[in-house]
Design an enzyme around this catalytic site. Sequence first.
Site, PDB file in Angstrom:
ATOM      1  N   CYS A   1      48.233  36.930  53.291  1.00 56.26           N
ATOM      2  CA  CYS A   1      48.988  37.259  52.084  1.00 56.26           C
ATOM      3  C   CYS A   1      50.307  37.934  52.444  1.00 56.26           C
ATOM      4  O   CYS A   1      51.203  38.036  51.615  1.00 56.26           O
ATOM      5  CB  CYS A   1      48.172  38.150  51.153  1.00 56.26           C
TER       6      CYS A   1
ATOM      7  N   GLU B   1      51.255  33.139  49.795  1.00 57.24           N
ATOM      8  CA  GLU B   1      50.233  33.053  50.838  1.00 57.24           C
ATOM      9  C   GLU B   1      50.719  32.079  51.916  1.00 57.24           C
ATOM     10  O   GLU B   1      51.420  31.101  51.623  1.00 57.24           O
ATOM     11  CB  GLU B   1      48.914  32.548  50.259  1.00 57.24           C
TER      12      GLU B   1
ATOM     13  N   ASP C   1      40.604  35.557  55.736  1.00 49.86           N
ATOM     14  CA  ASP C   1      41.492  35.855  54.615  1.00 49.86           C
ATOM     15  C   ASP C   1      41.532  37.376  54.454  1.00 49.86           C
ATOM     16  O   ASP C   1      40.977  37.933  53.494  1.00 49.86           O
ATOM     17  CB  ASP C   1      40.968  35.175  53.343  1.00 49.86           C
TER      18      ASP C   1
ATOM     19  N   GLU D   1      31.954  40.663  54.597  1.00 50.50           N
ATOM     20  CA  GLU D   1      32.769  41.362  53.601  1.00 50.50           C
ATOM     21  C   GLU D   1      32.436  42.857  53.602  1.00 50.50           C
ATOM     22  O   GLU D   1      31.268  43.242  53.746  1.00 50.50           O
ATOM     23  CB  GLU D   1      32.520  40.763  52.212  1.00 50.50           C
TER      24      GLU D   1
ATOM     25  N   GLN E   1      41.049  36.039  44.099  1.00 50.38           N
ATOM     26  CA  GLN E   1      42.476  35.720  44.075  1.00 50.38           C
ATOM     27  C   GLN E   1      43.037  35.866  42.654  1.00 50.38           C
ATOM     28  O   GLN E   1      42.411  35.438  41.686  1.00 50.38           O
ATOM     29  CB  GLN E   1      42.725  34.301  44.584  1.00 50.38           C
TER      30      GLN E   1
END
Length: 617
Positions: free
Chosen positions: A550, A593, A522, A473, A423
Amino acid sequence: MADVAPDSTVPNDSSSTKEESRIEPEPQEETKQEEPSVEESEGKEQSNSNVYRYIKEDLFTSEIFKVEIQNLPKFTGFNDLKKFLNKHGLNPHKIKLIGRQTFAFVTFKNQDDRDKAMKLVHGMQWKGKVLSVRLAKPKADPIAKKRRQDGEAADHVQPASKRPTDERDAGEEEPLSTQIANAVTPLWQVQYEEQLKRKECEVEAVLQKLAREIGNNNKAMLPWLFVQKEKNKGMCCPLKPIRPSPLQTEYRNKCEFVIGTGADGEDKTVGFRLGKYKGGTCAVVSPSDTIHIPKEAKHVVQAFQKYIRTSPYAVYSPETYEGHWRQLTVRTSRTSQIMAMVFFNPQKLSVEEIEALKSSMKQFFTDGEGKDSGVTSLHFVRIGQRTCAGTEDLPCELVAGDAWIHEELLGLRFRISPHSFFQTNTPAAEVLYSSVGEWAQLDQESTVLDVCCGTGTIGISLAKRVKKVIGIELCQEAVEDAKVNAKANGLTNIEFHCGKAEDIFPTVLNAVVSPNVTAIVDPPRAGLHSKVILAIRRAEHLKRLVYVACNAKAAMNNFVDLCRAPSNRVRGDPFRPVRAMGVDLFPQTMHCETILLFERVDYGSNDNAAKPQTTEK
């Protein structure tokens, strides 16, 4: 293969997404015009040649393999058209829907694919509409087009000395520092409390739209939805007060600077673009007066700019595809470590020339004038002609210092590699992750699925409170960082998987046997792949999901699919939003966010409105 179309740019630090300019369709009939003179004809031909010069270069661009498909069924979506073309053996490169989705521009990778599409699709019937296909013009190069327009306008404008004084004064431009501040931090002159109010209103509008979408896609939720809208100003759930950023200035720990000709005429300037290429400008302005960039990053920019101005290599031009210097990315941290990534187009330079350049950079930042900038990790990235965006897969060559930097967050220590996601506002990320932990309602029997986990920040920050954390990821570098970070923080109940979430998540989810499973997602700006949403819906033992968006508008399809009524495609009981909140990670801009807590609907309840299977705290 990616395009090198004329609107290709290296991303700058602005958070705005790249948009494709609209292309007007060719007129059906030629309008009769007065015959131009020989001189005018030659000038016009030369001008058109300039604006389309890029398609004649020895570079790939799908602009020369473009068709226009007309008479599409109303409200055709991007995926609808793509599936339709794929069904008939066609592989479009790009699709741009225009005019309420009744016609579209479609580009292909080669002439054979384009010609095949014209033969197959022209005259084909789809949903009661007979489609027509014709060749389409490529887009004019924005820079060349603007230059031509400016030249034409100049021919009809009086010299400044002959214009009235008030007319000359009205055209005076703002200082470059103000122009660039307006471009990258559009709210810099707005009081922070007002900024927060505006962002909260944006989140409110998203939740009001989501309420309408849920009603349209799940009639069983209408009784519950009616109550929610009455209580929450038309929103589908309560909206908690927006959480401010602890820092409002100098908060960005990652900054991407383009390299080009300065708006003041200075060559080899490092900073931000004054506008987009498609708007007709490549001018770059120094970040020295921007308030969201930390002074440490500005020092690196100044040092690097001094270095490249002494080098013999030119800046890369997106108009001519010539030149070398393209981008500088700077990452800073609370630990006083600084990473610099230099993006360079080698063109036809020899291996020896590249090695000499890297050696020169190393000397400059370790023993030369750049030493005082504090760079502890220097990387060199080769970027080719066809790379216009998305530099995450480009290999980095370590030139000097450590291969990574470290950051501290919530009392934990994290290793960050060049391409790893972290972030961009560390203090505000602490606020965000603390809120996520509160909303997830975890205990020692919980299993957390951390989707799009980056360097593992969310999962690692929650690991001591739960039985197990499983992270997913795409970026291999980030996964390696996450594993190191888990070990460095003394955690043994956490594992990480590398790959596309849509490929890995269903398998991982099915293997989890814990009765208390919570997913925390996220994802990137565009949201989760639909396969991930479908897997979440099918996993009945997953009762709670915390979605960190986001860009909540871009994630709307994800929200709707979580809540829509069960069907042959979407199996499993739906979720519904329980609460939402904005967290400001990007002061001075309109971005923030948004956290949404979704809980599984209990259709076994006697309440006709259906209840979530957990209780809101």
